[in-house]
Design an enzyme around this catalytic site. Structure first.
Site, PDB file in Angstrom:
ATOM      1  N   GLU A 132     -84.314 -69.020  44.848  1.00 29.45           N
ATOM      2  CA  GLU A 132     -83.686 -68.129  45.371  1.00 29.45           C
ATOM      3  C   GLU A 132     -82.749 -67.860  44.943  1.00 29.45           C
ATOM      4  O   GLU A 132     -82.456 -66.093  44.236  1.00 29.45           O
ATOM      5  CB  GLU A 132     -83.117 -67.673  47.114  1.00 29.45           C
ATOM      6  CG  GLU A 132     -84.142 -68.182  47.777  1.00 29.45           C
ATOM      7  CD  GLU A 132     -84.679 -66.304  48.099  1.00 29.45           C
ATOM      8  OE1 GLU A 132     -85.544 -66.231  47.748  1.00 29.45           O
ATOM      9  OE2 GLU A 132     -83.950 -65.733  49.483  1.00 29.45           O
ATOM     10  N   THR A 185     -81.859 -57.292  44.700  1.00 30.87           N
ATOM     11  CA  THR A 185     -80.627 -58.260  45.621  1.00 30.87           C
ATOM     12  C   THR A 185     -79.722 -57.911  45.111  1.00 30.87           C
ATOM     13  O   THR A 185     -78.370 -57.942  45.693  1.00 30.87           O
ATOM     14  CB  THR A 185     -81.246 -58.821  46.082  1.00 30.87           C
ATOM     15  OG1 THR A 185     -82.569 -59.171  46.219  1.00 30.87           O
ATOM     16  CG2 THR A 185     -80.737 -60.118  47.136  1.00 30.87           C
TER      17      THR A 185
END
Ligand code: HSE
Length: 311
Positions: A132, A185
């Site tokens: 991630e 993000t």
């Protein structure tokens, strides 16, 4: 030695859930990625990607969330084996519904299975977080933990990593609308305030506690009152055309709560029955349309299961 192969489906996730920035997330039934993992004679991880917006996904192993997660796992276990990982995207990247986490979760589960399960799904979370980090530039587990475990998950601590699965009320329905644009993000995290006023921190903390109680007590009224985001939504909502009108009309229809899913642009709402959930989906779609945006909607119960091994 003949090569072995496995196919795993891992679904999207809603992170933050308004009151739990970086520490609360739940798993969806739909959409999902399907990842096929094959053992390879060469000690190398090879990535291929197909499906929705697959041209946006890096193929270099170290830059791919699934590749990086599997490398972290193999390094940690000191295993020098190779795998071909083929990712079929059902979750568009940059959508705010855990696209990168789903690919990483499916790849980790598949490789773990092919190695005869040296690790539990809980053990895999830390490796998913390493993956991630490639996408978001920071360690956060609020997508990867529910992607690997299913259900509603609270990250109580990052160091050491401590995860709790929370009860999922049976009639809790999730609706997600994904408008047709992407948010990075890393960039959305860059907008976050470096400091928050004490009053906001207190409200956010008490709301997260109240949300947790609401799950144990099936108290949707308390749940609704606790679904307010004082940290990310005030700044990130500016990135989503129509967010305010979507929120207003969804709440008017009787949603329990509504907010930005992860870093957006997806918007999620919780409700107490499937019919209402579908009505909310229709409204979200219409409101985005009024703002010049097409959208895809997903309505289902919260998915309580870990990724599905297909064959
Ligand atoms: N908690 C993360 C964030 C989730 O809001 O940045 C990213 O999907």
């Amino acid at each position: 030695m003949s090569s072995k192969s496995i196919k795993v489906a891992a679904s999207g996730t809603v992170a933050n859930v308004s009151c739990g920035f970086d520490c609360l997330g739940y798993s969806l039934d739909d959409p999902f990625d399907v990842v096929t993992i094959k053992t390879s004679p060469k000690p190398k991880i090879n990535i291929t990607v197909q499906g929705i917006k697959s041209d946006k996904i890096p193929l270099i192993t170290e830059k791919n969330t699934a590749g990086k997660a599997v490398l972290s796992m193999l390094n940690n276990l000191d295993i020098k084996k190779g795998f071909n990982i083929d990712i079929s995207k059902g979750i568009p990247p940059g959508s705010g519904i855990g696209s990168s986490a789903a690919s990483a979760a499916a790849a980790l589960i598949g490789v773990n299975q092919l190695l005869d399960c040296p690790l539990s799904n809980e053990d895999l979370i830390i490796h998913g977080m390493v993956g991630e980090q490639v996408a978001s530039g920071s360690f956060h587990a609020d997508n990867i933990a529910p992607a690997l475990l299913g259900g509603i998950v609270l990250v109580h601590s990052y160091d050491p990593l401590e995860i709790y699965r929370l009860p999922v009320p049976n009639n809790l329905i999730s609706t997600v609308a994904l408008p047709d644009f992407t948010i990075n993000t890393k960039e959305a995290r860059g907008l976050l305030p470096k400091k928050v006023p004490l009053k906001s921190a207190v409200k956010q903390a008490s709301n997260l506690a109240a949300f947790t109680i609401s799950l144990y007590q099936n108290d949707f009224n308390l749940m609704g009152k606790s679904m307010v985001d004082f940290f990310a939504e005030p700044v990130r909502s500016e990135l989503i055309p129509g967010f305010k009108s979507v929120h207003k009309s969804v709440m008017k229809t009787g949603a329990i709560g509504c907010g930005i899913s992860g870093s957006g642009p997806s918007v999620f709402a919780l409700s107490d029955n499937l019919e209402k959930g579908k009505e909310i989906a229709k409204l979200m779609h219409e409101e985005f349309q009024n703002n010049g945006l097409d959208s895809i909607t997903y309505t289902s119960k919260i998915n309580k299961n870990p990724p599905n091994i297909l064959d």
